[in-house]
Design an enzyme around this catalytic site. Sequence first.
Site, short mmCIF file in Angstrom:
data_model
loop_
_atom_site.label_atom_id
_atom_site.label_comp_id
_atom_site.label_asym_id
_atom_site.label_seq_id
_atom_site.Cartn_x
_atom_site.Cartn_y
_atom_site.Cartn_z
N ARG A 163 -54.03 26.19 36.62
CA ARG A 163 -55.17 26.01 35.56
C ARG A 163 -56.44 26.14 36.71
O ARG A 163 -57.65 26.50 36.35
CB ARG A 163 -55.21 24.81 35.07
N GLN B 173 -64.22 15.68 27.93
CA GLN B 173 -62.75 15.76 28.32
C GLN B 173 -62.08 16.60 28.97
O GLN B 173 -61.09 16.53 29.62
CB GLN B 173 -61.84 15.37 27.04
N ASN B 174 -62.88 17.60 29.34
CA ASN B 174 -62.49 18.91 29.91
C ASN B 174 -62.61 18.61 31.31
O ASN B 174 -63.39 17.84 32.02
CB ASN B 174 -63.34 20.16 29.56
N HIS C 37 -62.01 12.56 32.01
CA HIS C 37 -60.62 12.82 32.53
C HIS C 37 -60.33 13.55 33.89
O HIS C 37 -59.54 14.32 33.81
CB HIS C 37 -59.91 13.45 31.28
N CYS D 111 -56.93 11.74 47.21
CA CYS D 111 -55.89 11.55 48.25
C CYS D 111 -55.39 10.04 47.73
O CYS D 111 -55.95 9.06 47.79
CB CYS D 111 -56.63 11.38 49.53
N CYS E 183 -55.79 7.60 50.88
CA CYS E 183 -57.02 7.06 51.28
C CYS E 183 -58.13 6.84 50.16
O CYS E 183 -59.28 6.18 50.34
CB CYS E 183 -57.77 7.77 52.49
N THR F 157 -63.04 19.11 19.81
CA THR F 157 -62.04 18.36 20.02
C THR F 157 -61.07 17.88 18.89
O THR F 157 -61.46 17.89 17.99
CB THR F 157 -62.33 17.06 20.82
N ALA G 289 -67.61 27.21 18.52
CA ALA G 289 -68.75 26.60 19.20
C ALA G 289 -69.83 27.36 19.20
O ALA G 289 -70.92 27.10 19.35
CB ALA G 289 -68.04 25.80 20.31
C1 BV8 Z 1 -55.32 5.32 28.29
C2 BV8 Z 1 -56.43 15.45 31.52
C3 BV8 Z 1 -55.42 3.12 28.59
C4 BV8 Z 1 -55.21 16.35 31.94
C5 BV8 Z 1 -56.00 14.58 29.08
C6 BV8 Z 1 -50.79 5.35 20.53
C7 BV8 Z 1 -51.92 5.15 19.99
C8 BV8 Z 1 -53.22 5.08 20.66
C9 BV8 Z 1 -53.16 5.69 21.80
C10 BV8 Z 1 -52.23 5.75 22.56
C11 BV8 Z 1 -50.98 5.58 21.73
N1 BV8 Z 1 -49.94 5.85 22.83
C12 BV8 Z 1 -50.54 6.07 24.07
C13 BV8 Z 1 -51.87 5.85 24.03
C14 BV8 Z 1 -52.95 6.33 24.91
C15 BV8 Z 1 -52.83 7.86 25.35
C16 BV8 Z 1 -53.32 8.65 24.11
O1 BV8 Z 1 -54.19 8.52 23.51
N2 BV8 Z 1 -51.93 9.50 23.63
C17 BV8 Z 1 -51.99 9.99 22.58
C18 BV8 Z 1 -51.25 11.31 22.50
C19 BV8 Z 1 -51.74 9.20 21.08
N3 BV8 Z 1 -54.27 7.80 25.88
C20 BV8 Z 1 -54.10 7.51 27.30
O2 BV8 Z 1 -53.31 7.69 28.00
C21 BV8 Z 1 -55.34 7.70 28.10
N4 BV8 Z 1 -55.28 6.43 28.98
O3 BV8 Z 1 -55.26 5.14 27.13
O4 BV8 Z 1 -55.30 4.48 29.19
C22 BV8 Z 1 -55.04 2.02 29.72
C23 BV8 Z 1 -55.42 0.90 29.57
C24 BV8 Z 1 -55.16 0.04 30.59
C25 BV8 Z 1 -54.75 0.79 31.62
C26 BV8 Z 1 -54.34 1.74 31.71
C27 BV8 Z 1 -54.71 2.67 31.18
C28 BV8 Z 1 -55.64 8.87 29.14
C29 BV8 Z 1 -55.79 10.18 28.14
C30 BV8 Z 1 -56.07 11.30 29.08
C31 BV8 Z 1 -54.90 12.34 29.17
N5 BV8 Z 1 -55.52 13.52 29.80
N6 BV8 Z 1 -56.50 15.66 29.79
C32 BV8 Z 1 -55.47 17.61 31.62
O5 BV8 Z 1 -56.43 18.17 31.19
O6 BV8 Z 1 -54.42 18.27 32.26
S1 BV8 Z 1 -55.90 14.86 27.67
C33 BV8 Z 1 -56.41 16.32 26.90
O7 BV8 Z 1 -56.03 16.30 25.68
C34 BV8 Z 1 -57.80 16.56 26.89
O8 BV8 Z 1 -58.50 15.89 28.00
C35 BV8 Z 1 -58.24 15.89 25.90
O9 BV8 Z 1 -58.57 14.49 26.07
C36 BV8 Z 1 -57.01 15.58 24.98
C37 BV8 Z 1 -57.29 16.50 23.64
O10 BV8 Z 1 -57.64 17.69 23.81
P1 BV8 Z 1 -58.73 18.25 23.04
O11 BV8 Z 1 -59.50 18.70 24.17
O12 BV8 Z 1 -59.16 17.67 21.76
O13 BV8 Z 1 -58.00 19.74 22.84
P2 BV8 Z 1 -57.33 20.16 21.70
O14 BV8 Z 1 -56.23 21.43 21.96
O15 BV8 Z 1 -56.23 18.73 21.42
O16 BV8 Z 1 -58.10 20.48 20.51
C38 BV8 Z 1 -59.26 21.74 20.61
C39 BV8 Z 1 -59.93 21.50 19.48
O17 BV8 Z 1 -60.89 22.36 19.50
C40 BV8 Z 1 -59.31 21.68 18.04
O18 BV8 Z 1 -59.79 20.75 17.22
C41 BV8 Z 1 -59.72 23.16 17.83
O19 BV8 Z 1 -59.76 23.12 16.26
C42 BV8 Z 1 -60.85 23.22 18.36
N7 BV8 Z 1 -61.32 24.68 18.82
C43 BV8 Z 1 -60.50 25.54 19.28
N8 BV8 Z 1 -61.26 26.69 19.32
C44 BV8 Z 1 -62.50 26.36 19.17
C45 BV8 Z 1 -62.70 25.17 18.45
N9 BV8 Z 1 -63.68 24.37 18.32
C46 BV8 Z 1 -64.87 25.15 18.37
N10 BV8 Z 1 -64.83 26.22 18.85
C47 BV8 Z 1 -63.78 27.03 19.05
N11 BV8 Z 1 -63.68 28.43 19.43
#
Ligand code: BV8
Length: 233
Positions: free
Chosen positions: A60, A92-93, A110, A118, A121, A177, A220
Site C-alpha cells: 500500500r 482516517q486515511n 490513524h 521504531c 526507540c 467514510t 467526492a
Molecule cells: C480504539 C488504519 C480504543 C489501518 C484503521 C465494538 C463497538 C465499538 C467499537 C469497537 C467494538 N469493538 C472494537 C471496537 C474498537 C474498534 C472498532 O471501531 N471496531 C469496529 C470494526 C467495530 N476501533 C479501534 O480499535 C480503534 N481504537 O478503539 O482504541 C482504545 C481504548 C483504550 C486503549 C486502547 C485503545 C482503532 C481503529 C483504527 C483502525 N485502523 N486504519 C490501515 O489503514 O491499514 S481503520 C480503517 O477503516 C480506516 O482508517 C477507517 O477508520 C476505517 C473505516 O474505513 P473508511 O475510511 O470509512 O473506508 P470504508 O471502505 O469503510 O468506507 C468508504 C466510504 O467511502 C464508504 O461509505 C463509501 O460509500 C464511500 N465512498 C466510496 N467511494 C467514494 C465514496 N465517497 C465519496 N466519493 C467516492 N468516490
Amino acid sequence: MKSEIHNIVILTGAGVSAESGIDTFRSEGGLWEQHRIEDVATPEGFSRDPDLVLRFYDMRRAAIQTKRPNPAHQALARLDAEWPGELLIVTQNVDDLHERAGASRVLHMHGEHLNAWCIACDTRSPWTKSLIERPPCPACNARALRPDVVWFGEMPYRMDEIYAAMARADLFVSIGTSGAVYPAAGLVRNAREIGIQTLELNLERSQGSQWFHATRLGPASEVVTGWVEEMLS
Ligand code: BV8
C-alpha cells in the site's frame, strides 16, 4: 447555514481517496476483502505473522506513491487555504493526498503510510521504502521498524486535539467514510451532543447517516467541490 459558521472540523475516510485509485476498505474488492482485518490490521496479527503485515503495508505504501490527489482533495486544500476561521481536516486515511493537494491543517488520527515507527526507540521517521527487509531504524539502528499506522485495539493519535477542535467548531463535515470504525465514527454524535451543525458528503448512505442534519450523496470529486464552492462564495 453558512453565515454563523466560523470554525469547521472535517473528517475524511477512504472515500475521499477512492477517485485517486486508492482502494477503500469495505467496497466490493476492497482491502479488507483481500485480507482478514485481524490478520493485517491488529497488533496480534503483526506478532503472529509480521511478514504478512509488512508486505500488506509495503504494497500500500508503494501504491499511494503512484497516485495523485483528486478534485476532492484539491477543493479541501483550497478551503484550508482560504477559510478565514479555524479549520481542521481529521483524516482516517494513511495516504498523503490531502498534503500533496496543498492542505496543511491535516491530522492523521490513524497514522501515516509514509512514516515508520521504531518499536525499540519509539522514534517515527519519514519512510517511503519497504519494511519487509527489516531495515535499521534511522535513529537507533535497531531492526525494529513497523508501519506508523493505528491498528484495531490501538489508541488513535491526538484524540485530545480532535475533541478540543470539536468543542470550538460550528460545523462538522464527514466525507467518504462508512462510519464503521470508532472513535472516528462517534465524532458525529459528539457533534450532535454539543449542538454543532453536521453534514455528510458520501457516495452512499453510511452507518452514521441518521446522525447528520444533512447528507449529500455523490462522488467526492463532485459533492465536495460543490460544497467548498458554496462555503467560499
Ligand atoms: C480504539 C488504519 C480504543 C489501518 C484503521 C465494538 C463497538 C465499538 C467499537 C469497537 C467494538 N469493538 C472494537 C471496537 C474498537 C474498534 C472498532 O471501531 N471496531 C469496529 C470494526 C467495530 N476501533 C479501534 O480499535 C480503534 N481504537 O478503539 O482504541 C482504545 C481504548 C483504550 C486503549 C486502547 C485503545 C482503532 C481503529 C483504527 C483502525 N485502523 N486504519 C490501515 O489503514 O491499514 S481503520 C480503517 O477503516 C480506516 O482508517 C477507517 O477508520 C476505517 C473505516 O474505513 P473508511 O475510511 O470509512 O473506508 P470504508 O471502505 O469503510 O468506507 C468508504 C466510504 O467511502 C464508504 O461509505 C463509501 O460509500 C464511500 N465512498 C466510496 N467511494 C467514494 C465514496 N465517497 C465519496 N466519493 C467516492 N468516490
